[in-house]
Enzyme design. Structure first.
Site, mmCIF file in Angstrom:
data_model
loop_
_atom_site.group_PDB
_atom_site.id
_atom_site.type_symbol
_atom_site.label_atom_id
_atom_site.label_comp_id
_atom_site.label_asym_id
_atom_site.label_seq_id
_atom_site.Cartn_x
_atom_site.Cartn_y
_atom_site.Cartn_z
ATOM 1 N N HIS A 55 41.810 54.082 50.358
ATOM 2 C CA HIS A 55 41.414 53.452 49.090
ATOM 3 C C HIS A 55 42.642 53.462 48.198
ATOM 4 C CE1 HIS A 55 37.658 55.477 50.456
ATOM 5 N NE2 HIS A 55 37.052 54.451 49.932
ATOM 6 N N ASP A 58 43.098 56.882 46.774
ATOM 7 C CA ASP A 58 43.512 57.992 47.652
ATOM 8 C C ASP A 58 45.018 58.206 47.559
ATOM 9 O OD1 ASP A 58 40.908 58.005 48.636
ATOM 10 O OD2 ASP A 58 41.412 56.828 50.424
ATOM 11 N N MET A 89 43.806 49.015 57.679
ATOM 12 C CA MET A 89 42.682 48.678 56.786
ATOM 13 C C MET A 89 42.891 49.330 55.425
ATOM 14 S SD MET A 89 39.760 50.293 55.466
ATOM 15 C CE MET A 89 38.509 51.194 56.364
ATOM 16 N N GLU A 182 30.556 46.874 54.376
ATOM 17 C CA GLU A 182 30.032 48.095 55.012
ATOM 18 C C GLU A 182 28.672 48.456 54.420
ATOM 19 O OE1 GLU A 182 32.683 51.445 55.120
ATOM 20 O OE2 GLU A 182 31.029 52.838 55.402
ATOM 21 N N LYS A 184 25.022 50.400 53.792
ATOM 22 C CA LYS A 184 24.491 51.771 53.760
ATOM 23 C C LYS A 184 23.151 51.692 53.039
ATOM 24 C CE LYS A 184 25.759 56.493 52.457
ATOM 25 N NZ LYS A 184 26.768 57.380 51.851
ATOM 26 N N GLU A 218 28.817 51.418 60.036
ATOM 27 C CA GLU A 218 29.085 52.861 60.171
ATOM 28 C C GLU A 218 27.935 53.534 60.904
ATOM 29 O OE1 GLU A 218 30.793 55.335 57.015
ATOM 30 O OE2 GLU A 218 29.239 56.827 57.489
ATOM 31 N N HIS A 221 25.489 55.437 58.703
ATOM 32 C CA HIS A 221 24.683 54.656 57.762
ATOM 33 C C HIS A 221 23.493 53.989 58.446
ATOM 34 C CE1 HIS A 221 28.459 54.314 54.971
ATOM 35 N NE2 HIS A 221 28.091 55.562 55.206
ATOM 36 N N ASP A 246 33.246 51.961 61.679
ATOM 37 C CA ASP A 246 33.360 53.340 61.177
ATOM 38 C C ASP A 246 32.580 54.256 62.113
ATOM 39 O OD1 ASP A 246 34.949 52.697 59.032
ATOM 40 O OD2 ASP A 246 33.489 53.240 57.487
ATOM 41 N N ASP A 256 24.081 61.592 54.029
ATOM 42 C CA ASP A 256 25.208 61.051 54.811
ATOM 43 C C ASP A 256 26.109 62.206 55.263
ATOM 44 O OD1 ASP A 256 27.059 59.318 55.871
ATOM 45 O OD2 ASP A 256 27.948 58.779 53.946
ATOM 46 N N ASP A 258 28.442 62.239 57.948
ATOM 47 C CA ASP A 258 29.803 61.919 58.408
ATOM 48 C C ASP A 258 30.325 62.959 59.401
ATOM 49 O OD1 ASP A 258 29.878 59.614 56.804
ATOM 50 O OD2 ASP A 258 30.763 60.679 55.114
ATOM 51 N N ASP A 287 35.408 57.496 60.391
ATOM 52 C CA ASP A 287 35.096 57.744 58.980
ATOM 53 C C ASP A 287 34.209 58.979 58.923
ATOM 54 O OD1 ASP A 287 34.836 57.701 56.316
ATOM 55 O OD2 ASP A 287 33.416 56.039 56.227
HETATM 56 C C1 GLT Z 1 33.156 56.821 51.447
HETATM 57 C C2 GLT Z 1 32.007 56.300 52.250
HETATM 58 C C3 GLT Z 1 32.433 55.635 53.494
HETATM 59 C C4 GLT Z 1 33.228 54.387 53.251
HETATM 60 C C5 GLT Z 1 34.521 54.662 52.618
HETATM 61 C C6 GLT Z 1 35.181 53.351 52.277
HETATM 62 S S1 GLT Z 1 34.444 55.719 51.289
HETATM 63 O O1 GLT Z 1 33.672 57.979 52.018
HETATM 64 O O2 GLT Z 1 31.146 57.405 52.553
HETATM 65 O O3 GLT Z 1 31.379 55.359 54.340
HETATM 66 O O4 GLT Z 1 33.511 53.801 54.499
HETATM 67 O O5 GLT Z 1 34.971 52.995 50.959
HETATM 68 MN MN MN Z 2 32.241 54.399 56.122
HETATM 69 MN MN MN Z 3 29.171 57.805 55.770
#
Ligand code: GLT
Ligand code: MN
Ligand code: MN
Length: 386
Positions: A55, A58, A89, A182, A184, A218, A221, A246, A256, A258, A287
């Site tokens: 980003h 970042d 990206m 993306e 979610k 993702e 998500h 992702d 979430d 991750d 991600d």
């Molecule tokens: C954030 C989010 C991710 C996105 C990122 C891109 S930022 O961490 O949870 O899923 O992909 O903006």
């Molecule tokens: Mn993501």
């Molecule tokens: Mn996520």
């Protein structure tokens, strides 16, 4: 050499925000020290990654002076060159600043919507300067809790207007960028706009330059929404819209998480890798982030684990394709009939003949396709018994 050791040819990427995640959550302070982006670049290169994504914020905190921004960017570029990493990206942080608390492109306040577009253009300039070819839009704050605000229809049209504007901006600058939305379903908002891959695909078709825009599905998500990630990326591939991906992992019905790729849903991860290996040639972006319990060693064990699991699953997918029993079971499952060509070509006589054709329904009804056996063979292959 260990066949599962990653190399840049595997095109594995991580976000600065992933391996740099300090372990903050809504209930607790960070558990790890912040790390300089140049340190993250060096460590990722050492592990065999191909690239790093970011980003705007970042790398260049909001409010940085132009001179300081240029200094930061030059230092970062030197680190990339020294370690042979690329930036495939880039994306915009449209969620941390409280100005975006009720949305960025979908804020009810037109001033916030304009600010979000301005911030995104500056961030696109940065991404392109670093070599990015894909620009991700995760609408973290695009959503609502209170539908009494009455913006449900307006929000989608504001979102569309912003993306149309930004497509025009990219074209006007000669940027070779493709956009990837993306989805979610929720978090941080109660209800997010464009909650799933399917809804994003439908929305893209309504844009002015739909060819420039695809999706960045993702794993976590779609899983949060109770959907299959493998099915979601299959739909994106079918639509010609899998512009980025992702990879991570997630327990269904949770916040979430991750998680490290392959940490939770190994079978879904396996079929995901199989689809990606066959139909996707872009970067494999993780991600995800290390558990909050971990120190820095745990962060690098996490990053190495994502890549190693992907490579092991890719090797398993090749084994699946070469396994004679699995291939025989697959061939038996997909029944053809030499009298019935597929796809059927419509002609009035064909339709009449098809309506009149008699099908052996008792045998079609009672045929066992062998899926239990095929699935068990797959499980045994994943367990290392084939
Ligand atoms: C954030 C989010 C991710 C996105 C990122 C891109 S930022 O961490 O949870 O899923 O992909 O903006
Ligand atoms: Mn993501
Ligand atoms: Mn996520």
């Amino acid at each position: 050499m260990d066949p599962y050791t990653p190399t840049p040819a595997d095109r594995f990427t991580f976000g600065l925000w992933t391996v740099g995640n300090p372990g903050r959550d809504p209930f607790g302070e960070p558990t790890r020290a912040p790390r300089d982006p140049t340190h993250l670049v060096a460590k990722l290169a050492e592990l065999g990654a191909y690239g790093v994504n970011l980003h705007d914020h970042d790398l260049v905190p909001d409010g940085t002076s132009a001179a300081e921004r240029d200094r930061i960017v030059a230092t970062f570029k030197r680190a990339l060159a020294d370690h042979g990493l690329v930036v495939p990206m880039a994306t915009t942080n449209l969620f941390t600043d409280p100005v975006f608390k009720d949305g960025a492109f979908t804020s009810a306040d037109a001033r916030v919507r304009h600010y979000a577009i301005a911030k995104t253009m500056r961030s696109m300039d940065l991404g392109v300067e670093l070599g990015a070819k894909t620009y991700v839009f995760w609408g973290g704050r695009e959503g609502a809790e209170v539908d009494a605000g009455g913006k449900l229809i307006d929000a989608l049209s504001w979102y569309r207007d912003a993306l149309d504007y930004l497509c025009d901006y990219a074209v006007s600058q000669g940027f070779e960028l493709r956009f990837a939305l993306e989805p979610k379903p929720n978090e941080p908002r109660g209800h997010a706009f464009l909650p799933t891959v399917g809804s994003a695909l439908g929305f893209i078709a309504t844009l002015q330059q739909p060819g420039m825009v695809g999706v960045n599905p993702e794993f976590a998500h779609e899983t949060m929404a109770g959907l299959s990630f493998t099915h979601a990326i299959a739909a994106a591939i079918d639509a010609g819209k899998l512009f980025h991906v992702d990879l991570n992992d997630q327990v269904m019905g949770r916040f979430d998480q991750d998680l490290r790729f392959g940490a939770e849903n190994l079978k879904t991860a396996f079929f995901t890798v199989m689809l990606l290996e066959r139909h996707y040639d872009g970067p494999r972006h993780f991600d995800a982030h290390a558990l909050r319990t971990e120190d820095e060693d745990g962060v690098w064990a996490f990053a190495a684990g994502c890549m190693r699991t992907y490579k092991i699953l890719a090797a398993k997918a090749a084994r699946f394709d070469a396994d004679p029993e699995i291939q025989a079971a697959l061939a038996a499952y997909r029944a053809d009939d030499p009298e019935l060509a597929w796809p059927p070509r419509f002609a009035s006589e064909h339709a009449e003949a098809l309506k009149a054709r008699s099908f052996d329904l008792p045998s079609l009804r009672s045929r066992g396709p062998g899926l239990e056996r095929l699935d068990q063979l797959t499980v045994e292959l994943l367990l290392g018994e084939r």
